[in-house]
Design a protein around this motif. Structure first.
Motif, short mmCIF file in Angstrom:
data_model
loop_
_atom_site.label_atom_id
_atom_site.label_comp_id
_atom_site.label_asym_id
_atom_site.label_seq_id
_atom_site.Cartn_x
_atom_site.Cartn_y
_atom_site.Cartn_z
N ASP A 61 0.85 -1.19 0.00
CA ASP A 61 0.00 0.00 0.00
C ASP A 61 0.89 1.24 0.00
O ASP A 61 1.22 1.79 1.05
CB ASP A 61 -0.91 -0.02 1.23
CG ASP A 61 -1.89 1.14 1.22
OD1 ASP A 61 -1.89 1.92 0.25
OD2 ASP A 61 -2.67 1.27 2.19
N GLY A 113 0.12 4.13 -1.02
CA GLY A 113 -0.63 5.37 -0.81
C GLY A 113 -0.81 5.72 0.65
O GLY A 113 -1.30 6.80 0.97
N TYR A 114 -0.41 4.82 1.54
CA TYR A 114 -0.58 5.08 2.97
C TYR A 114 0.45 6.11 3.43
O TYR A 114 1.64 6.01 3.12
CB TYR A 114 -0.41 3.79 3.76
CG TYR A 114 -0.60 3.96 5.24
CD1 TYR A 114 -1.88 3.89 5.79
CD2 TYR A 114 0.47 4.20 6.09
CE1 TYR A 114 -2.07 4.06 7.15
CE2 TYR A 114 0.29 4.36 7.44
CZ TYR A 114 -0.99 4.29 7.98
OH TYR A 114 -1.17 4.46 9.32
N GLN A 155 -7.71 6.52 6.24
CA GLN A 155 -6.80 5.61 5.54
C GLN A 155 -6.40 4.42 6.39
O GLN A 155 -6.03 3.38 5.89
CB GLN A 155 -5.56 6.36 5.09
CG GLN A 155 -4.62 6.76 6.20
CD GLN A 155 -3.30 7.31 5.67
OE1 GLN A 155 -3.10 7.43 4.47
NE2 GLN A 155 -2.40 7.65 6.55
N GLY A 180 -5.06 0.81 -1.88
CA GLY A 180 -4.83 0.22 -0.57
C GLY A 180 -4.77 -1.29 -0.63
O GLY A 180 -5.32 -1.94 -1.54
N ALA A 221 -6.77 4.68 -0.57
CA ALA A 221 -5.51 5.28 -0.14
C ALA A 221 -5.38 6.57 -0.95
O ALA A 221 -6.16 7.48 -0.76
CB ALA A 221 -4.35 4.33 -0.36
N SER A 222 -4.44 6.62 -1.89
CA SER A 222 -4.40 7.76 -2.79
C SER A 222 -5.54 7.66 -3.81
O SER A 222 -5.97 8.67 -4.37
CB SER A 222 -3.06 7.83 -3.50
OG SER A 222 -2.82 6.64 -4.23
N ASP A 251 -12.02 4.37 -2.38
CA ASP A 251 -12.44 3.12 -1.77
C ASP A 251 -13.23 2.31 -2.80
O ASP A 251 -14.14 2.82 -3.45
CB ASP A 251 -13.31 3.44 -0.55
CG ASP A 251 -13.84 2.20 0.13
OD1 ASP A 251 -13.43 1.09 -0.23
OD2 ASP A 251 -14.67 2.35 1.05
#
Length: 264
Positions: A75, A77-78, A168, A196, A202-203, A206
């Motif tokens: 992930d 984007g976290y 997030q 994610g 994440a970026s 969902d």
């Protein structure tokens, strides 16, 4: 009693020094100025520790630490966030002179200078005065350090997107099957870096909460959007169909059912 000179430290108390040493001195001759280590002094230490521990436990019960979903290295984007006592360093890394090509300045040089000044303090200020006004070097360094830490911590807290931070890391129970070959071979490779590790956002958005039909997902995967690339040239039509079907079948489930079925 003389102040400063001619005193000896005995435990936490000070007694007057004699010019001629007296062997086997009995410090009971100085009532009220000293105490036995056990049990008097040690009991005070235990009581202080117990009060601190009880207060700490009360804080934990009143405001428990938030739990987040399981860490996922895929992930990307976290956005990680350090604990509050490192927020000032986190904020410093956002400034132009300490980020990007200058990361080494914010990550190594600035903390290194601070630690170096702390280690060299006995040589930078060797004054014997106890009054802070008579120790300008130590006082100035301490005031500047506290001011920087306070300001950087305040800026980090005031301007951070806490809503996004909580979203997030939110634990979401779904029927996602991490053992599914489609997830391991296609989803994990092409989708989790933006959406994610559990596809909860994440970026990218969902993919679990909204109800998405297979045709809608397929259109997004094939043609992309302004922020999402098109995959029609990198994936086969069969692979796109498998991804679309997998995502369209995702749905939220409650914690009890997830634990009973083993699905997370």
């Amino acid at each position: 009693m003389k102040r400063g000179k001619g005193l000896k430290f005995v435990g936490d108390s000070r007694v007057q020094s004699y010019e001629k040493p007296k062997l086997n001195r009995d410090y009971s001759e100085f009532p009220g100025r000293t105490e036995e280590f056990y049990p008097d002094f040690l009991l005070k230490e235990w009581l202080t520790g117990a009060v601190f521990l009880v207060g700490f436990l009360c804080l934990i019960v009143a405001d428990p630490a938030p739990l987040e979903r399981m860490a996922d290295a895929t992930d990307t984007g976290y956005i990680p966030l350090p604990d509050w006592y490192f927020l000032f360093l986190y904020q410093i890394l956002k400034y132009t002179y300490a980020s990007g090509p200058f990361n080494v300045v914010g990550a190594i040089i600035i903390p290194g200078l601070a630690m170096g000044a702390l280690l060299l303090m006995p040589w930078l200020d060797n004054s014997k005065h106890r009054n802070w006004k008579k120790r300008p070097v130590a006082t100035s360094l301490m005031v500047v350090s506290v001011a920087i830490i306070f300001y950087a911590t305040w800026e980090s807290v005031a301007y951070h997107d806490w809503e996004q931070q909580s979203e997030q890391g939110k634990i979401v129970f779904s029927n996602l099957d991490a053992e599914d070959p489609v997830f391991n071979e296609l989803i994990r490779t092409n989708c989790t870096s933006c959406h994610g590790g559990e596809l909860t956002g994440a970026s990218g958005p969902d993919l679990v909460t909204p109800e998405l039909d297979e045709a809608t997902v397929k259109a997004f995967v094939e043609n992309g959007t302004q922020t999402m690339p098109a995959f029609k040239d990198t994936l086969t039509e069969e692979e796109i169909d498998e991804i679309s079907k997998f995502i369209a079948n995702l749905e939220l489930t409650d914690k009890k059912n997830a634990e009973n079925t083993g699905e997370k």
